[in-house]
Scaffold this motif. Structure first.
Motif, PDB file in Angstrom:
ATOM      1  N   LYS A   1       0.836  -1.208   0.000  1.00 35.66           N
ATOM      2  CA  LYS A   1       0.000   0.000   0.000  1.00 35.66           C
ATOM      3  C   LYS A   1       0.870   1.256   0.000  1.00 35.66           C
ATOM      4  N   VAL A   2       1.926   1.246   0.839  1.00 38.61           N
ATOM      5  CA  VAL A   2       2.857   2.389   0.905  1.00 38.61           C
ATOM      6  C   VAL A   2       3.498   2.606  -0.459  1.00 38.61           C
ATOM      7  N   PHE A   3       3.926   1.497  -1.080  1.00 40.69           N
ATOM      8  CA  PHE A   3       4.583   1.610  -2.389  1.00 40.69           C
ATOM      9  C   PHE A   3       3.624   2.183  -3.430  1.00 40.69           C
ATOM     10  N   GLU A   4       2.402   1.657  -3.496  1.00 41.12           N
ATOM     11  CA  GLU A   4       1.428   2.132  -4.493  1.00 41.12           C
ATOM     12  C   GLU A   4       1.121   3.615  -4.283  1.00 41.12           C
ATOM     13  N   ALA A   5       1.059   4.052  -3.019  1.00 41.22           N
ATOM     14  CA  ALA A   5       0.779   5.464  -2.713  1.00 41.22           C
ATOM     15  C   ALA A   5       1.928   6.359  -3.188  1.00 41.22           C
ATOM     16  N   ASN A   6       3.161   5.846  -3.107  1.00 41.09           N
ATOM     17  CA  ASN A   6       4.342   6.651  -3.458  1.00 41.09           C
ATOM     18  C   ASN A   6       4.922   6.321  -4.833  1.00 41.09           C
ATOM     19  N   ARG A   7       4.265   5.451  -5.580  1.00 37.63           N
ATOM     20  CA  ARG A   7       4.822   4.964  -6.847  1.00 37.63           C
ATOM     21  C   ARG A   7       5.208   6.102  -7.799  1.00 37.63           C
ATOM     22  N   GLU A   8       4.291   7.076  -8.015  1.00 40.42           N
ATOM     23  CA  GLU A   8       4.565   8.161  -8.960  1.00 40.42           C
ATOM     24  C   GLU A   8       5.789   8.966  -8.540  1.00 40.42           C
ATOM     25  N   ARG A   9       5.867   9.255  -7.236  1.00 44.40           N
ATOM     26  CA  ARG A   9       7.013  10.026  -6.738  1.00 44.40           C
ATOM     27  C   ARG A   9       8.310   9.241  -6.955  1.00 44.40           C
ATOM     28  N   LEU A  10       8.298   7.947  -6.646  1.00 43.48           N
ATOM     29  CA  LEU A  10       9.492   7.111  -6.822  1.00 43.48           C
ATOM     30  C   LEU A  10       9.929   7.044  -8.282  1.00 43.48           C
ATOM     31  N   VAL A  11       8.962   6.893  -9.187  1.00 45.97           N
ATOM     32  CA  VAL A  11       9.266   6.829 -10.621  1.00 45.97           C
ATOM     33  C   VAL A  11       9.852   8.167 -11.083  1.00 45.97           C
ATOM     34  N   ALA A  12       9.278   9.273 -10.609  1.00 42.77           N
ATOM     35  CA  ALA A  12       9.764  10.606 -10.992  1.00 42.77           C
ATOM     36  C   ALA A  12      11.181  10.839 -10.465  1.00 42.77           C
ATOM     37  N   GLU A  13      11.426  10.453  -9.193  1.00 38.92           N
ATOM     38  CA  GLU A  13      12.771  10.607  -8.614  1.00 38.92           C
ATOM     39  C   GLU A  13      13.790   9.779  -9.384  1.00 38.92           C
ATOM     40  N   ASN A  14      13.408   8.556  -9.736  1.00 40.80           N
ATOM     41  CA  ASN A  14      14.303   7.683 -10.488  1.00 40.80           C
ATOM     42  C   ASN A  14      14.633   8.294 -11.854  1.00 40.80           C
ATOM     43  N   ALA A  15      13.609   8.858 -12.510  1.00 40.28           N
ATOM     44  CA  ALA A  15      13.825   9.479 -13.826  1.00 40.28           C
ATOM     45  C   ALA A  15      14.772  10.671 -13.700  1.00 40.28           C
ATOM     46  N   ALA A  16      14.616  11.456 -12.625  1.00 45.04           N
ATOM     47  CA  ALA A  16      15.488  12.620 -12.410  1.00 45.04           C
ATOM     48  C   ALA A  16      16.934  12.169 -12.190  1.00 45.04           C
ATOM     49  N   ARG A  17      17.103  11.106 -11.364  1.00 43.93           N
ATOM     50  CA  ARG A  17      18.461  10.584 -11.120  1.00 43.93           C
ATOM     51  C   ARG A  17      19.080  10.037 -12.399  1.00 43.93           C
ATOM     52  N   ARG A  18      18.234   9.381 -13.214  1.00 41.91           N
ATOM     53  CA  ARG A  18      18.732   8.815 -14.475  1.00 41.91           C
ATOM     54  C   ARG A  18      19.185   9.935 -15.416  1.00 41.91           C
ATOM     55  N   ASP A  19      18.388  11.023 -15.515  1.00 46.40           N
ATOM     56  CA  ASP A  19      18.752  12.149 -16.380  1.00 46.40           C
ATOM     57  C   ASP A  19      20.060  12.780 -15.930  1.00 46.40           C
ATOM     58  N   GLU A  20      20.216  12.924 -14.622  1.00 48.32           N
ATOM     59  CA  GLU A  20      21.458  13.481 -14.064  1.00 48.32           C
ATOM     60  C   GLU A  20      22.645  12.583 -14.403  1.00 48.32           C
ATOM     61  N   ALA A  21      22.430  11.269 -14.278  1.00 45.79           N
ATOM     62  CA  ALA A  21      23.490  10.297 -14.587  1.00 45.79           C
ATOM     63  C   ALA A  21      23.850  10.345 -16.068  1.00 45.79           C
TER      64      ALA A  21
ATOM     65  N   LYS B   1      23.671  12.999 -18.004  1.00 48.23           N
ATOM     66  CA  LYS B   1      24.471  14.216 -18.209  1.00 48.23           C
ATOM     67  C   LYS B   1      25.919  13.954 -17.788  1.00 48.23           C
ATOM     68  N   GLU B   2      26.070  13.325 -16.626  1.00 49.74           N
ATOM     69  CA  GLU B   2      27.406  12.991 -16.100  1.00 49.74           C
ATOM     70  C   GLU B   2      28.123  12.035 -17.054  1.00 49.74           C
ATOM     71  N   SER B   3      27.371  11.097 -17.645  1.00 50.17           N
ATOM     72  CA  SER B   3      27.987  10.106 -18.531  1.00 50.17           C
ATOM     73  C   SER B   3      28.581  10.771 -19.770  1.00 50.17           C
ATOM     74  N   LYS B   4      27.979  11.891 -20.216  1.00 50.28           N
ATOM     75  CA  LYS B   4      28.519  12.607 -21.388  1.00 50.28           C
ATOM     76  C   LYS B   4      29.938  13.094 -21.100  1.00 50.28           C
ATOM     77  N   SER B   5      30.173  13.559 -19.856  1.00 48.53           N
ATOM     78  CA  SER B   5      31.509  14.062 -19.516  1.00 48.53           C
ATOM     79  C   SER B   5      32.500  12.910 -19.339  1.00 48.53           C
ATOM     80  N   LEU B   6      31.993  11.713 -19.009  1.00 43.07           N
ATOM     81  CA  LEU B   6      32.871  10.560 -18.814  1.00 43.07           C
ATOM     82  C   LEU B   6      33.121   9.776 -20.095  1.00 43.07           C
ATOM     83  N   GLU B   7      32.284   9.994 -21.109  1.00 40.43           N
ATOM     84  CA  GLU B   7      32.396   9.232 -22.351  1.00 40.43           C
ATOM     85  C   GLU B   7      33.737   9.489 -23.020  1.00 40.43           C
ATOM     86  N   GLY B   8      34.429   8.420 -23.388  1.00 39.77           N
ATOM     87  CA  GLY B   8      35.709   8.555 -24.079  1.00 39.77           C
ATOM     88  C   GLY B   8      36.862   8.981 -23.184  1.00 39.77           C
TER      89      GLY B   8
END
Length: 198
Positions: free
Chosen positions: A45-65, A67-74
Motif C-alpha cells: 500500500k505504501v509503495f502504491e501510494a508513493n509509486r509516482e514520486r518514486l518513478v519521478a525521482e528515479n527518472a530525475a536521477r537517471r537524467d542526471e546520470a 548528463k554525467e555520462s557525457k563528460s565521462l564518455e571517451g
C-alpha cells in the motif's frame, strides 16, 4: 524473501517488481540501501501510494546520470606503475586507484560505481565499466604503463611489450665466418690468422 524493488536492480527487475531473493542479499544489501521493501500488504500500500514520486525521482536521477555520462564518455585515465620486464605489475590496480584517478580529473565517481571484474596486474590498455545509475553505464579506458612515454606509445596503439622484445632481438648479432668448419667457434684470433694467411 519476497521484496518490492524501489529502483531498477541489474539482473533482478524494475521499479515495483515483486521478486524473490536470498534473505542475506535482501537484509545486507537491498533493504539497508533503500533499494527495496519487504513484500507485505502494508508495504504494498505504501509503495502504491508513493509509486509516482518514486518513478519521478528515479527518472530525475537517471537524467542526471546521463548528463554525467557525457563528460565521462571517451575518458582515458593513465596510471604509472612499477612493473617487471615481462610487464607484470608489482602489486595491482584496484577500484580505489581508478576512483582517485577519475576524481583527480574532476569526475565525481564513488567506489561502488566502478565495476572491475578482476584487479589489473599487467601493463596495457584496459576497459573499465562505470555504472552511474542502474540504467546508465560508461566504459572508461585505463592505460597502465611504467612511464609517461610508454603510456603515450600504448595510447597510439603500440604493443610496448612486443616492441621491447623486438629491440632486444635486433641488438644481438652473431659473428659469422664463412670459412669456419661446421661446429667451430669463430674467434678473433682465427679470423686474424686467416687474414694474415690470405
Amino acid at each position: 524473501m519476497e521484496i518490492i524493488l524501489l529502483e531498477r536492480v541489474e539482473k533482478l527487475g524494475a521499479i515495483g517488481d515483486v521478486v524473490k531473493v536470498k534473505d542475506g542479499f535482501a537484509r545486507n544489501y537491498l533493504l539497508p540501501n533503500k533499494k527495496a521493501l519487504r513484500a507485505n500488504e502494508a508495504n504494498r500500500k505504501v509503495f502504491e501510494a508513493n509509486r509516482e514520486r518514486l518513478v519521478a525521482e528515479n527518472a530525475a536521477r537517471r537524467d542526471e546520470a546521463q548528463k554525467e555520462s557525457k563528460s565521462l564518455e571517451g575518458v582515458s585515465v593513465t596510471l604509472i606503475r612499477q612493473a617487471s620486464n615481462t610487464g607484470q605489475l608489482y602489486g595491482s590496480v584496484a577500484v580505489r586507484d581508478m576512483v582517485e584517478a577519475l576524481n583527480a580529473d574532476g569526475h565525481k565517481v564513488t567506489k561502488s560505481q566502478v565495476i572491475l571484474d578482476k584487479p589489473i596486474k599487467s601493463i596495457g590498455l584496459f576497459e573499465v565499466k562505470v555504472v552511474l545509475h542502474a540504467e546508465v553505464a560508461v566504459i572508461v579506458k585505463v592505460n597502465v604503463a611504467r612511464s609517461p612515454e610508454e603510456a603515450e606509445m600504448q595510447a597510439q596503439g603500440v604493443d610496448v611489450m612486443a616492441a621491447m622484445f623486438e629491440k632486444d632481438e635486433a641488438g644481438f648479432t652473431e659473428d659469422y665466418d664463412p670459412n669456419a668448419e661446421p661446429g667451430e667457434i669463430a674467434t678473433e684470433e682465427a679470423a686474424g690468422e686467416e687474414e694474415a694467411q690470405g
